[in-house]
Each structure stands twice: as structure tokens, then as C-alpha cells.
Write a protein that holds these residues in place. Structure first.
Motif, PDB file in Angstrom:
ATOM      1  N   THR A 285       3.991   0.077   8.066  1.00 55.27           N
ATOM      2  CA  THR A 285       4.451   0.873   6.917  1.00 55.27           C
ATOM      3  C   THR A 285       5.082   2.181   7.371  1.00 55.27           C
ATOM      4  O   THR A 285       6.153   2.584   6.875  1.00 55.27           O
ATOM      5  N   ASN A 286       4.454   2.843   8.333  1.00 53.30           N
ATOM      6  CA  ASN A 286       4.985   4.094   8.846  1.00 53.30           C
ATOM      7  C   ASN A 286       6.327   3.876   9.524  1.00 53.30           C
ATOM      8  O   ASN A 286       7.281   4.652   9.319  1.00 53.30           O
ATOM      9  N   TRP A 287       6.438   2.844  10.338  1.00 56.39           N
ATOM     10  CA  TRP A 287       7.685   2.582  11.065  1.00 56.39           C
ATOM     11  C   TRP A 287       8.822   2.249  10.111  1.00 56.39           C
ATOM     12  O   TRP A 287       9.935   2.767  10.259  1.00 56.39           O
ATOM     13  N   VAL A 288       8.546   1.404   9.113  1.00 56.40           N
ATOM     14  CA  VAL A 288       9.593   1.042   8.145  1.00 56.40           C
ATOM     15  C   VAL A 288      10.025   2.268   7.346  1.00 56.40           C
ATOM     16  O   VAL A 288      11.222   2.477   7.096  1.00 56.40           O
ATOM     17  N   THR A 289       9.071   3.112   6.953  1.00 53.66           N
ATOM     18  CA  THR A 289       9.422   4.307   6.187  1.00 53.66           C
ATOM     19  C   THR A 289      10.291   5.255   7.000  1.00 53.66           C
ATOM     20  O   THR A 289      11.286   5.801   6.494  1.00 53.66           O
TER      21      THR A 289
END
Length: 441
Positions: A285-289
Motif C-alpha cells: 500500500t505504501n509503495w503504490v501510494t
């Protein structure tokens, strides 16, 4: 005007015993009004169903006296120190050390997160608490897309959390689908409901948007309670299958992971697997955001947050921008809901109340809207900090509220309110004077 004369002097500040006493009395009066029903009078349902109450005026008087004395001390210290800025308050070496620590804080937390199951392998309580913290970290990062990046105040985020949980629970129990098949389906269904929410609120902003999203969350919860033939109503859904490691169950059977590896079975194996599973989902989630923030859609979210009128003037399609923000945030909420369902093995409408939405929103706001690291620290502080006051049930929310007020006073932009811009020039570029003349640029 010199820098010295620009700063207000001590004489410019209101002073005198009358002013300090007046301010302390006002603070004490406000405390008396706020805490009279919270602490002074305690009510609960009696054995015959009637309402009974008892008073705690001694505790109330002690709290009001503390506020009165604290207000006097704070005002005396403020007048004694005078107006000070950040540079004079924090020495340069300390600022440099804090800046250096800030650069290494995120990698240190990541390394510690990977080592938590190794360090606390025999402590089930800490492993369960760590899984809960990571779940709220993922929810905070999902809501951060909507609130922190796009600037859309969403008070019904728990609805997407519930959609993801019930999607996995119903698909797994009725059709026998595995967790890895249901996980993307739960995210897709939650994103679909995010788009459905986005269409009615395209022209709303601010308080009106918050009210509509709040109503949406309550509608989803009421539908779950009343559609008993599908969701089980207040009884919830039980017997939800546990996740497998790509088809290998984590149980004590002959086909389980422990038997295949030739090691002794332990219930902690499933907890460790769940911990690394939610850690991987949160990091994804952090990487995609972060990747989305650097794309044109991410910069469109930030432009929408700063000024919607200017965003329209730049030719940005605000309809698409809002819908993608709602859909992206809802998708991450659906993923977290599916994990919550498989971790618990049982879900009910009581797990998806407005209090959950308020808690996730508080994590985003207190951590710093738009700050990934700030949201993680806020989730760690709020979820883990609650456990420190578990034995003080009567004063737990009071301490939580005071901490929020103090943080908003000292850090109005959140724990980490600053983040690096997504677009910037790596080096200075000279611009010809012909390009900046009137009529040419």
C-alpha cells in the motif's frame, strides 16, 4: 525596521495578576462545564432497567483545580520567557541531530518490524497487538489517499473496510474460494462502492462532503444488520476460513506446513504468518501510494486538495480525479477488511461502527495529512498507546482527548506535517529575459 524591533517585546504581552487570574478562571470554568457530566456524574443502567447515577464531585473539583493552577503556571512561564522562535528554543546541534535521526527513522522502523516475530516469538499478546497496529497503518495509508492527498474529508471509510471483510467472508464460506482468490475480489468490490460513493458527492466539499460520507458509512452498517439472509444480520458470519501459505494449511494436520517441514507444530506459526502477511500488504500500500503521488494522477490529487477552482482552470478533470481517489482509498480499505475477516474468523456489524472511521481519520490527521511516515507513527502511538491505559477505562478517552488537543496546539500540521515535493528541479536553470517580458510568459 530591524529584526530586533520586529519581534514583539515583553511589554506588548498582556501582563498583571488580574489578567492571569481572569484567564485561569475562564479555563477552570470551561473545564467545569466539559467535565461535569464526564467525571462529576456517572450513570448506568440499574438492575431493574432504570437509570441510576452517582456523583464524583471530589474528582471533578481536583481536576478543575489542576486546570486552574496549570493555567496560572503556563501564563507565568509564557510571560517570563517572552516570544521565542524555533531557532532560539532548539539549539543548532540538537536540530542537526533531530534531522539526522529523522532520515534514519523510517529504515529503523522497517527493520524493527521485520524482527518483531523473532524478538517476541513467545509473546502472543505482542504479536496480536503488532498485527492490529499494522492493520490500522494500512487503513491509515488508504484513507490518506482520500483525505491527505486529494483533500476529501471522508467520515465513512469504515464502509469500505466492512465491504472488504464481508466480501471475503461470504465468498469464502459460500463458494469455498481461497484467501488469495478473494483478496483481489474484495479490493475490487470495495473500489466499486468507492466509485458509487464518489458520484453523488462530486459537487460537495467540506462539511457537506463529511456529512454525506458519514451517512454512507451508516447506510452500509444498517444494510449489513438488516439483510439477514445474506449477511447473517447481528449474528455476523462465523467459520471464516483461515489463510493458507499458497495452498499449504498452517494447522497440525499431516498436510500442514509444520509436518511438511518436519518441525514441531506451534499455534504461533499462524500468527507469524499473519504478521508478515499484513506487513507485506501495508508495504505494498505504501509503495503504490508513493508511486501514484509521482504520477500525473497524484499531482492532480494534490492540486484538487489545494484549490479545486484553480484545478479546474488548469484543465484537470475533477470528476475523474475525485473518483480515482475514492476508488483507490476504498480498494486499500477492502484489502484490509479481507485480512481482518480471515484473521478473526468471525465478523459482525459491531466491528464496523463510526468509531472505527473516527479512529482512522484521527490517525491520518494527527500523523500529518499526506505523510506516510507520520501516519505509521500515529497508528503506533494511538493503537499501542491505548494499551498503556487499558486498566484505566474511565479515564482512557479523557487522556486520549487531551493528547489530541495538545498535539493540535503544538503540531497543527500533525506529527510530520512536511514532506518532500513530488516534482522539483534538481539544479537551477537560467531563464532568458526575453521569455519573461510582458506578453511572452
Amino acid at each position: 525596521m530591524s529584526a530586533t524591533s520586529a519581534r514583539p517585546s515583553h511589554a506588548a504581552l498582556p501582563s498583571g495578576g488580574a489578567f492571569i487570574l481572569k484567564k485561569a478562571l475562564i479555563s477552570a470554568l470551561v473545564a467545569l462545564v466539559l467535565f461535569s457530566l464526564m467525571i462529576g456524574v456517572r450513570t448506568e443502567a440499574g438492575p431493574q432497567g432504570g437509570l441510576i447515577y452517582w456523583t464524583r464531585f471530589g474528582d471533578l473539583a481536583a481536576l478543575v483545580a489542576t486546570v486552574f493552577g496549570g493555567s496560572i503556571i503556563v501564563e507565568l512561564l509564557r510571560q517570563w520567557w517572552g516570544p521565542i522562535d524555533k531557532d532560539s528554543l532548539v539549539p543548532k546541534p540538537v536540530q542537526s541531530a533531530m534531522s539526522f535521526a529523522g532520515r534514519w527513522l523510517a529504515p529503523a522502523l522497517l527493520v524493527f518490524a521485520f524482527l518483531v516475530p523473532v524478538i517476541f516469538y513467545d509473546q502472543r499478546y505482542i504479536l496480536d497487538l503488532s498485527i492490529l497496529v499494522l492493520t490500522y497503518v494500512m487503513l491509515g495509508w488508504g484513507l490518506n489517499v482520500v483525505v491527505g492527498l486529494a483533500g476529501l474529508l471522508d467520515l465513512g471509510y469504515v464502509a469500505f473496510y466492512a465491504v472488504g471483510a464481508y466480501s471475503y467472508a461470504l465468498l469464502a464460506t459460500n463458494f469455498g474460494l481461497s484467501f488469495w482468490v478473494c483478496l483481489p475480489l474484495a479490493g475490487i468490490l470495495a473500489a466499486f462502492w468507492g466509485v458509487l460513493l464518489g458520484f453523488p458527492v462530486l459537487r460537495l466539499r467540506g462539511d457537506y462532503l463529511a456529512i454525506v460520507t458519514l451517512a454512507f458509512g451508516e447506510i452500509i452498517r444498517l444494510v449489513i444488520i438488516n439483510w439477514q439472509s445474506l449477511t447473517g444480520g447481528p449474528n455476523g458470519v462465523s467459520g471464516i476460513p483461515r489463510p493458507t501459505m499458497f495452498g499449504i494449511p498452517l494447522d497440525n494436520s499431516d498436510s500442514g506446513l509444520a509436518a511438511r517441514l518436519g518441525i514441531e507444530f506451534s499455534p504461533t506459526h499462524r500468527l507469524v504468518f499473519l504478521f508478515y502477511l499484513i506487513l507485506a500488504m501495508a508495504l505494498l500500500t505504501n509503495w503504490v501510494t508513493i508511486r501514484l503521488r509521482r504520477l500525473p494522477i497524484g499531482r492532480a490529487w494534490e492540486a484538487l486538495r489545494e484549490d479545486e477552482v484553480a484545478c479546474r482552470a488548469l484543465g484537470i478533470n475533477t470528476t475523474t480525479t475525485k473518483l480515482t481517489a475514492f476508488a483507490t482509498g476504498a480498494m486499500f480499505g477492502g484489502f484490509a477488511g479481507a485480512f481482518f475477516a480471515t484473521r478473526q474468523g468471525f465478523i459482525s456489524p459491531e466491528s464496523f461502527t463510526f468509531q472505527e472511521s473516527a479512529l482512522v481519520l484521527a490517525i491520518v490527521v494527527l500523523g500529518g495529512m499526506g505523510s506516510q511516515l507520520g501516519v505509521a507513527l500515529a497508528a503506533l502511538t494511538m493503537i499501542g498507546g491505548f494499551e498503556l491505559f487499558r486498566g484505566l477505562d474511565q479515564y482512557r478517552m479523557l487522556v486520549f482527548g487531551i493528547a489530541m488537543v495538545l498535539l493540535m496546539i503544538w503540531r497543527p500540521r500533525g506529527l510530520i506535517g512536511h514532506r518532500a515535493p513530488t516534482v522539483f528541479l534538481e539544479r537551477n536553470q537560467a531563464i532568458s529575459s526575453d521569455l519573461v517580458k510582458e506578453g511572452h510568459g
